[in-house]
Design a protein around this motif. Structure first.
Motif, PDB file in Angstrom:
ATOM      1  N   LYS A  32       0.834  -1.187   0.000  1.00 40.66           N
ATOM      2  CA  LYS A  32       0.000   0.000   0.000  1.00 40.66           C
ATOM      3  C   LYS A  32       0.871   1.240   0.000  1.00 40.66           C
ATOM      4  O   LYS A  32       2.016   1.227   0.470  1.00 40.66           O
ATOM      5  CB  LYS A  32      -0.946   0.012   1.207  1.00 40.66           C
ATOM      6  CG  LYS A  32      -0.250   0.055   2.557  1.00 40.66           C
ATOM      7  CD  LYS A  32      -1.278   0.013   3.688  1.00 40.66           C
ATOM      8  CE  LYS A  32      -0.609   0.017   5.064  1.00 40.66           C
ATOM      9  NZ  LYS A  32      -1.605  -0.037   6.163  1.00 40.66           N
ATOM     10  N   LEU A  46      -4.297   0.789  -1.178  1.00 41.91           N
ATOM     11  CA  LEU A  46      -3.817  -0.563  -1.453  1.00 41.91           C
ATOM     12  C   LEU A  46      -3.573  -0.693  -2.956  1.00 41.91           C
ATOM     13  O   LEU A  46      -4.424  -0.310  -3.769  1.00 41.91           O
ATOM     14  CB  LEU A  46      -4.880  -1.570  -0.994  1.00 41.91           C
ATOM     15  CG  LEU A  46      -4.496  -3.038  -0.885  1.00 41.91           C
ATOM     16  CD1 LEU A  46      -3.511  -3.273   0.261  1.00 41.91           C
ATOM     17  CD2 LEU A  46      -5.751  -3.887  -0.682  1.00 41.91           C
ATOM     18  N   THR A  51      -7.434   0.552  -4.107  1.00 38.34           N
ATOM     19  CA  THR A  51      -8.508   0.830  -3.161  1.00 38.34           C
ATOM     20  C   THR A  51      -8.012   1.722  -2.028  1.00 38.34           C
ATOM     21  O   THR A  51      -7.067   1.372  -1.326  1.00 38.34           O
ATOM     22  CB  THR A  51      -9.063  -0.481  -2.570  1.00 38.34           C
ATOM     23  OG1 THR A  51      -9.448  -1.355  -3.638  1.00 38.34           O
ATOM     24  CG2 THR A  51     -10.262  -0.207  -1.680  1.00 38.34           C
ATOM     25  N   THR A  53      -8.121   2.681   1.484  1.00 38.71           N
ATOM     26  CA  THR A  53      -8.595   1.950   2.658  1.00 38.71           C
ATOM     27  C   THR A  53      -8.666   2.816   3.907  1.00 38.71           C
ATOM     28  O   THR A  53      -9.249   2.407   4.912  1.00 38.71           O
ATOM     29  CB  THR A  53      -7.697   0.735   2.945  1.00 38.71           C
ATOM     30  OG1 THR A  53      -6.330   1.182   3.058  1.00 38.71           O
ATOM     31  CG2 THR A  53      -7.810  -0.296   1.831  1.00 38.71           C
ATOM     32  N   SER A  54      -8.065   4.013   3.861  1.00 36.31           N
ATOM     33  CA  SER A  54      -8.119   4.922   4.999  1.00 36.31           C
ATOM     34  C   SER A  54      -7.937   6.349   4.519  1.00 36.31           C
ATOM     35  O   SER A  54      -7.134   6.607   3.622  1.00 36.31           O
ATOM     36  CB  SER A  54      -7.024   4.573   6.019  1.00 36.31           C
ATOM     37  OG  SER A  54      -6.968   5.526   7.072  1.00 36.31           O
ATOM     38  N   LEU A  67     -14.178   0.642   7.036  1.00 40.08           N
ATOM     39  CA  LEU A  67     -13.500  -0.548   6.522  1.00 40.08           C
ATOM     40  C   LEU A  67     -13.895  -1.729   7.398  1.00 40.08           C
ATOM     41  O   LEU A  67     -13.752  -1.668   8.625  1.00 40.08           O
ATOM     42  CB  LEU A  67     -11.987  -0.358   6.544  1.00 40.08           C
ATOM     43  CG  LEU A  67     -11.141  -1.479   5.944  1.00 40.08           C
ATOM     44  CD1 LEU A  67     -11.346  -1.568   4.425  1.00 40.08           C
ATOM     45  CD2 LEU A  67      -9.658  -1.272   6.259  1.00 40.08           C
ATOM     46  N   ALA A  71     -12.236  -7.231   6.134  1.00 41.68           N
ATOM     47  CA  ALA A  71     -11.856  -6.893   4.760  1.00 41.68           C
ATOM     48  C   ALA A  71     -10.579  -7.624   4.371  1.00 41.68           C
ATOM     49  O   ALA A  71      -9.622  -7.676   5.147  1.00 41.68           O
ATOM     50  CB  ALA A  71     -11.658  -5.390   4.626  1.00 41.68           C
ATOM     51  N   LEU A  73      -7.215  -7.745   2.744  1.00 45.20           N
ATOM     52  CA  LEU A  73      -6.209  -6.760   2.331  1.00 45.20           C
ATOM     53  C   LEU A  73      -4.972  -7.442   1.764  1.00 45.20           C
ATOM     54  O   LEU A  73      -3.890  -6.856   1.740  1.00 45.20           O
ATOM     55  CB  LEU A  73      -5.835  -5.875   3.527  1.00 45.20           C
ATOM     56  CG  LEU A  73      -7.000  -5.122   4.188  1.00 45.20           C
ATOM     57  CD1 LEU A  73      -6.521  -4.347   5.406  1.00 45.20           C
ATOM     58  CD2 LEU A  73      -7.687  -4.187   3.193  1.00 45.20           C
ATOM     59  N   VAL A  79     -11.905  -5.559  -1.709  1.00 48.52           N
ATOM     60  CA  VAL A  79     -11.929  -5.023  -0.351  1.00 48.52           C
ATOM     61  C   VAL A  79     -13.350  -4.593   0.016  1.00 48.52           C
ATOM     62  O   VAL A  79     -14.009  -3.885  -0.757  1.00 48.52           O
ATOM     63  CB  VAL A  79     -10.978  -3.822  -0.225  1.00 48.52           C
ATOM     64  CG1 VAL A  79     -11.075  -3.188   1.169  1.00 48.52           C
ATOM     65  CG2 VAL A  79      -9.539  -4.253  -0.510  1.00 48.52           C
ATOM     66  N   GLY A  82     -13.777   1.225   2.397  1.00 45.91           N
ATOM     67  CA  GLY A  82     -12.896   2.176   1.738  1.00 45.91           C
ATOM     68  C   GLY A  82     -13.529   2.755   0.486  1.00 45.91           C
ATOM     69  O   GLY A  82     -14.710   3.105   0.467  1.00 45.91           O
TER      70      GLY A  82
END
Length: 318
Positions: A32, A46, A51, A53-54, A67, A71, A73, A79, A82
């Motif tokens: 990521k 990611l 994607t 994710t945060s 999330l 999920a 990852l 995923v 996100g």
């Protein structure tokens, strides 16, 4: 993986302002890209599916995206949570007679490994406290199975720009082949909320929508959207750019569409949340809502050499 060269700094007295930090963490399909602004805001993307994710705002204190605790990852599946990228088909593909008919639901972009193309920091962007991350996916980079199902030549560049109070995600689609192709596109954004029973979604009054919960019947939105059960609606040809999420009377998010006509609003509610093996905790449907911008009502067509660009800017209003 070549990072763009930094432009020369301006010749000003004193120490140069700190730049955003960008690092690649993990390995393989768990890799990521993590970017952090000097003021503390951050984003994580990611490489599997590109994607997001945060996304943390408010100096890094407030997580804006939901999330799932389960999920995947590691590249084993798309995923859950996100901001997954949906391309070149939204939902289940047409049963027959369309070039996307052999593809899986939501296409292959969210389950393909993207390439990190590099970053642009504050010197390259309008906002003096921002960083732009670019990711690429091309015909030769998708799986053999996806290539066989959709043997068309394309190039995608996905730009994720983190600013102090916003996150912008823009897709650039290019037809790199000799023949035209059609596609759909959606950003399947999971927004994090404290209590879904106190959420209202504004900016869609009078807009026609397809209600997938009610046998794909067509309705017109009257007033704010409140969620008291399963919601799965496709709002079409929206005239205004901004859809707002308000929680307990306080503005929480503005979702601003850019060259995308449609928006999906989704919450699985009790039974569907329990039925999804990667949705966890089961009760977390209370803490998320999907407001998904896209072009999904019909098809976008690109002739040889043509380019389509569209996306969103999400503003955190806390």
């Amino acid at each position: 993986m070549v990072e763009r060269a930094n432009r020369p700094s301006a010749l000003t007295p004193g120490a140069a302002a700190p730049e955003a930090q960008v690092n690649i963490e993990g390995s393989g399909d768990s890799s990521k890209v993590v970017a952090t602004l000097p003021s503390g805001e951050s984003v994580e993307v990611l490489l599997f599916g590109a994607t997001v994710t945060s996304w943390k705002s408010n100096g890094g204190k407030t997580e804006n995206l939901w999330l799932s605790e389960k999920a995947a990852l590691d590249g084993s599946k798309a995923v859950r949570g996100g901001v997954p990228v949906v391309f070149p088909v939204f939902g289940p593909p047409p049963k027959s007679g369309h070039p996307t008919s052999s593809l899986p639901q939501h296409g292959f972009a969210r389950t393909s490994r993207w390439e990190f193309l590099g970053k642009s920091t504050s010197e390259d962007t309008v906002d003096s406290n921002s960083v732009k991350l670019d990711f690429g996916l091309y015909s030769k980079g998708v799986s053999e199975e996806a290539r066989k199902a959709w043997p068309l030549d394309f190039g995608l560049v996905y730009s994720v720009t983190l600013s102090k109070d916003s996150l912008q995600t823009i897709i650039n689609v290019r037809n790199e082949g000799e023949t035209s192709f059609e596609f759909q596109f959606l950003l399947h954004t999971y927004l994090k909320v404290n209590d879904i029973s106190k959420v209202a979604i504004n900016g869609l009054t009078g807009v026609s929508y397809i209600d997938k919960v009610l046998d794909a019947s067509t309705h017109s939105q009257s007033g704010s959207i409140t969620i008291t059960g399963e919601v799965d609606r496709v709002y079409q040809s929206i005239p205004q750019d901004t859809t707002s999420v308000v929680e307990d009377g306080t503005p929480r998010f503005d979702v601003v569409r850019d060259n995308l006509p449609d928006t999906v609003v989704w919450n699985p509610w009790v039974e569907k949340a329990k039925a999804m093996g990667d949705f966890a905790p089961d009760e977390d449907y209370k803490h998320m809502v999907c407001v998904e911008v896209g072009a999904v009502n019909g098809w976008q067509k690109l002739e040889k050499g043509e380019v389509f660009e569209g996306g969103q800017t999400i503003k955190s209003l806390l």
